[in-house]
Design a protein around this motif. Structure first.
Motif, PDB file in Angstrom:
ATOM      1  N   GLY A  96       3.174   5.596  -9.346  1.00  0.00           N
ATOM      2  CA  GLY A  96       2.244   5.093  -8.825  1.00  0.00           C
ATOM      3  C   GLY A  96       1.445   4.137  -9.695  1.00  0.00           C
ATOM      4  O   GLY A  96       1.011   2.917  -9.491  1.00  0.00           O
ATOM      5  N   LYS A  97       1.449   4.389 -10.982  1.00  0.00           N
ATOM      6  CA  LYS A  97       0.917   3.545 -11.990  1.00  0.00           C
ATOM      7  C   LYS A  97       1.793   2.133 -12.042  1.00  0.00           C
ATOM      8  O   LYS A  97       1.233   1.148 -12.320  1.00  0.00           O
ATOM      9  CB  LYS A  97       0.754   4.345 -13.260  1.00  0.00           C
ATOM     10  CG  LYS A  97       0.316   3.504 -14.515  1.00  0.00           C
ATOM     11  CD  LYS A  97       0.680   4.131 -16.038  1.00  0.00           C
ATOM     12  CE  LYS A  97       0.382   3.141 -16.980  1.00  0.00           C
ATOM     13  NZ  LYS A  97       1.148   3.463 -18.072  1.00  0.00           N
TER      14      LYS A  97
ATOM     15  N   GLY B  22       0.833  -4.675  -8.772  1.00  0.00           N
ATOM     16  CA  GLY B  22      -0.148  -5.109  -7.560  1.00  0.00           C
ATOM     17  C   GLY B  22      -0.415  -4.632  -6.429  1.00  0.00           C
ATOM     18  O   GLY B  22      -1.189  -5.062  -5.813  1.00  0.00           O
ATOM     19  N   GLY B  23       0.302  -3.369  -6.417  1.00  0.00           N
ATOM     20  CA  GLY B  23       0.085  -2.405  -5.115  1.00  0.00           C
ATOM     21  C   GLY B  23      -1.309  -1.690  -5.414  1.00  0.00           C
ATOM     22  O   GLY B  23      -1.550  -1.693  -6.478  1.00  0.00           O
ATOM     23  N   THR B  24      -1.570  -0.988  -4.091  1.00  0.00           N
ATOM     24  CA  THR B  24      -2.590   0.162  -4.212  1.00  0.00           C
ATOM     25  C   THR B  24      -2.105   1.514  -4.082  1.00  0.00           C
ATOM     26  O   THR B  24      -0.927   1.325  -3.312  1.00  0.00           O
ATOM     27  CB  THR B  24      -3.528  -0.401  -3.150  1.00  0.00           C
ATOM     28  OG1 THR B  24      -3.185  -0.215  -1.892  1.00  0.00           O
ATOM     29  CG2 THR B  24      -4.460  -1.633  -3.556  1.00  0.00           C
ATOM     30  N   VAL B  25      -2.462   2.444  -4.545  1.00  0.00           N
ATOM     31  CA  VAL B  25      -2.013   3.648  -4.275  1.00  0.00           C
ATOM     32  C   VAL B  25      -2.941   4.838  -3.703  1.00  0.00           C
ATOM     33  O   VAL B  25      -4.230   4.738  -4.477  1.00  0.00           O
ATOM     34  CB  VAL B  25      -1.482   4.406  -5.716  1.00  0.00           C
ATOM     35  CG1 VAL B  25      -0.705   5.669  -5.262  1.00  0.00           C
ATOM     36  CG2 VAL B  25      -0.254   3.195  -6.045  1.00  0.00           C
ATOM     37  N   GLU B  26      -2.835   5.272  -2.939  1.00  0.00           N
ATOM     38  CA  GLU B  26      -3.739   6.609  -2.368  1.00  0.00           C
ATOM     39  C   GLU B  26      -3.002   7.974  -2.729  1.00  0.00           C
ATOM     40  O   GLU B  26      -1.853   7.845  -2.218  1.00  0.00           O
ATOM     41  CB  GLU B  26      -4.020   6.513  -0.965  1.00  0.00           C
ATOM     42  CG  GLU B  26      -4.928   7.388  -0.343  1.00  0.00           C
ATOM     43  CD  GLU B  26      -5.245   7.390   1.108  1.00  0.00           C
ATOM     44  OE1 GLU B  26      -5.925   8.269   1.871  1.00  0.00           O
ATOM     45  OE2 GLU B  26      -4.493   6.278   1.773  1.00  0.00           O
ATOM     46  N   TYR B  27      -3.636   8.798  -3.264  1.00  0.00           N
ATOM     47  CA  TYR B  27      -3.208  10.069  -3.520  1.00  0.00           C
ATOM     48  C   TYR B  27      -3.956  11.201  -2.915  1.00  0.00           C
ATOM     49  O   TYR B  27      -4.850  11.190  -2.638  1.00  0.00           O
ATOM     50  CB  TYR B  27      -3.213  10.448  -5.162  1.00  0.00           C
ATOM     51  CG  TYR B  27      -2.888   9.677  -6.027  1.00  0.00           C
ATOM     52  CD1 TYR B  27      -1.491   9.857  -6.419  1.00  0.00           C
ATOM     53  CD2 TYR B  27      -3.241   8.556  -6.752  1.00  0.00           C
ATOM     54  CE1 TYR B  27      -0.532   8.919  -7.232  1.00  0.00           C
ATOM     55  CE2 TYR B  27      -2.634   7.569  -7.523  1.00  0.00           C
ATOM     56  CZ  TYR B  27      -1.189   8.037  -7.706  1.00  0.00           C
ATOM     57  OH  TYR B  27      -0.701   7.137  -8.579  1.00  0.00           O
TER      58      TYR B  27
ATOM     59  N   LYS C 138       0.750  -1.258  -0.062  1.00  0.00           N
ATOM     60  CA  LYS C 138       0.125   0.024   0.131  1.00  0.00           C
ATOM     61  C   LYS C 138       0.791   1.283  -0.097  1.00  0.00           C
ATOM     62  O   LYS C 138       1.793   1.218   0.920  1.00  0.00           O
ATOM     63  CB  LYS C 138      -0.889  -0.007   1.255  1.00  0.00           C
ATOM     64  CG  LYS C 138      -1.753   1.207   1.276  1.00  0.00           C
ATOM     65  CD  LYS C 138      -2.851   1.098   2.267  1.00  0.00           C
ATOM     66  CE  LYS C 138      -3.820   2.217   2.485  1.00  0.00           C
ATOM     67  NZ  LYS C 138      -4.699   2.039   3.281  1.00  0.00           N
TER      68      LYS C 138
ATOM     69  N   ARG D 166       2.378  10.279 -10.470  1.00  0.00           N
ATOM     70  CA  ARG D 166       1.472   9.376 -10.853  1.00  0.00           C
ATOM     71  C   ARG D 166       1.967   8.233 -11.901  1.00  0.00           C
ATOM     72  O   ARG D 166       1.459   7.213 -11.777  1.00  0.00           O
ATOM     73  CB  ARG D 166       0.399  10.273 -11.708  1.00  0.00           C
ATOM     74  CG  ARG D 166      -0.382  10.929 -10.853  1.00  0.00           C
ATOM     75  CD  ARG D 166      -1.493  11.625 -11.272  1.00  0.00           C
ATOM     76  NE  ARG D 166      -2.394  12.448 -10.144  1.00  0.00           N
ATOM     77  CZ  ARG D 166      -3.052  11.768  -9.322  1.00  0.00           C
ATOM     78  NH1 ARG D 166      -3.507  10.416  -9.531  1.00  0.00           N
ATOM     79  NH2 ARG D 166      -3.836  12.631  -8.540  1.00  0.00           N
TER      80      ARG D 166
ATOM     81  N   GLU E   1       0.817   0.174  -9.047  1.00  0.00           N
ATOM     82  CA  GLU E   1      -0.469  -0.492  -9.240  1.00  0.00           C
ATOM     83  C   GLU E   1      -0.239  -1.621 -10.345  1.00  0.00           C
ATOM     84  O   GLU E   1      -0.628  -2.910 -10.056  1.00  0.00           O
ATOM     85  CB  GLU E   1      -1.536   0.591  -9.896  1.00  0.00           C
ATOM     86  CG  GLU E   1      -2.252   1.456  -8.568  1.00  0.00           C
ATOM     87  CD  GLU E   1      -2.951   2.623  -9.182  1.00  0.00           C
ATOM     88  OE1 GLU E   1      -3.520   3.006  -8.438  1.00  0.00           O
ATOM     89  OE2 GLU E   1      -2.684   3.134 -10.295  1.00  0.00           O
ATOM     90  N   GLU E   2       0.537  -1.429 -11.358  1.00  0.00           N
ATOM     91  CA  GLU E   2       0.536  -2.446 -12.055  1.00  0.00           C
ATOM     92  C   GLU E   2       1.447  -3.760 -11.656  1.00  0.00           C
ATOM     93  O   GLU E   2       1.122  -4.751 -12.105  1.00  0.00           O
ATOM     94  CB  GLU E   2       1.301  -2.204 -13.385  1.00  0.00           C
ATOM     95  CG  GLU E   2       0.676  -1.200 -14.386  1.00  0.00           C
ATOM     96  CD  GLU E   2       1.326  -0.394 -15.623  1.00  0.00           C
ATOM     97  OE1 GLU E   2       2.540  -0.522 -15.595  1.00  0.00           O
ATOM     98  OE2 GLU E   2       0.618   0.350 -16.425  1.00  0.00           O
TER      99      GLU E   2
END
Length: 191
Positions: free
Chosen positions: A24-25, A31-36, A2, A21, A28-29
């Protein structure tokens, strides 16, 4: 994994935001999650130096920072994102860092280590209009101390010089590719 991305520029979709970003992309690719979080959109007061956190490790100032403390504690990776203003972090990032005094108190005064052994890391993403040799030195040092207070290992930085106009970084495909790679390196634990 995360990741919390703390966007410290007052300009949305600017150079540092664009790079963050891309990173972050890649996370996410992988397998993680991203909160901005746009720090400039929050109502944040500066640290009052009141000592209210010294007995509890909790900040007594009531503003939009409350959820940020929780997000910092929950994150496995933290990206502090800032343009360079006068050879330092933006005011938005500086307020965030100063407010981490509560977590510093938790760690150093109350001797409460947080999520030890979990490999949590923090990174700096920063851009600068000029190309000065030491343009990022102050931002890097300050970020290292912020992450030390948060009880997170400093994992490194991704910095780009010579990007002043809002979309200048988009013209440098090499830096864009390096930002994506930095995100992959975070996911694959290379940084």
């Amino acid at each position: 994994m995360k990741m919390l991305v703390l966007l410290g520029s007052p300009r949305k979709a600017g150079n540092s935001d664009t790079l963050a970003r891309l990173i972050g992309k890649s996370v996410e690719e992988g397998g993680g999650t991203v909160e901005y979080v746009y720090l400039n959109d929050l109502s944040l007061r500066a640290c009052q130096g009141c000592g209210g956190c010294e007995k509890s490790g909790v900040c007594v100032v009531k503003d939009d920072m409350g959820p940020i403390f929780d997000a910092v504690d929950q994150a496995d990776r933290i990206l502090l994102v800032s343009p360079v203003y006068f050879y330092g972090l933006s005011a938005q990032c500086k307020i965030f860092g100063d407010r981490m005094q509560a977590l510093w108190a938790r760690r150093y005064l109350l001797k409460e280590r947080f999520r030890q052994g979990e490999g949590r890391k923090g990174y700096l993403v920063s851009t600068a209009a000029t190309k000065g040799q030491k343009i990022f030195d102050c931002s890097i040092l300050t970020t290292k101390y912020i992450f030390d207070a948060v009880d997170v290992e400093y994992g490194g930085e991704f910095v780009v010089k010579g990007v002043d106009d809002r979309k200048a970084v988009l013209k440098d495909q090499n830096e864009m590719a390096l930002a994506e790679q930095f995100g992959r390196d975070i996911v694959e634990l290379r940084v």
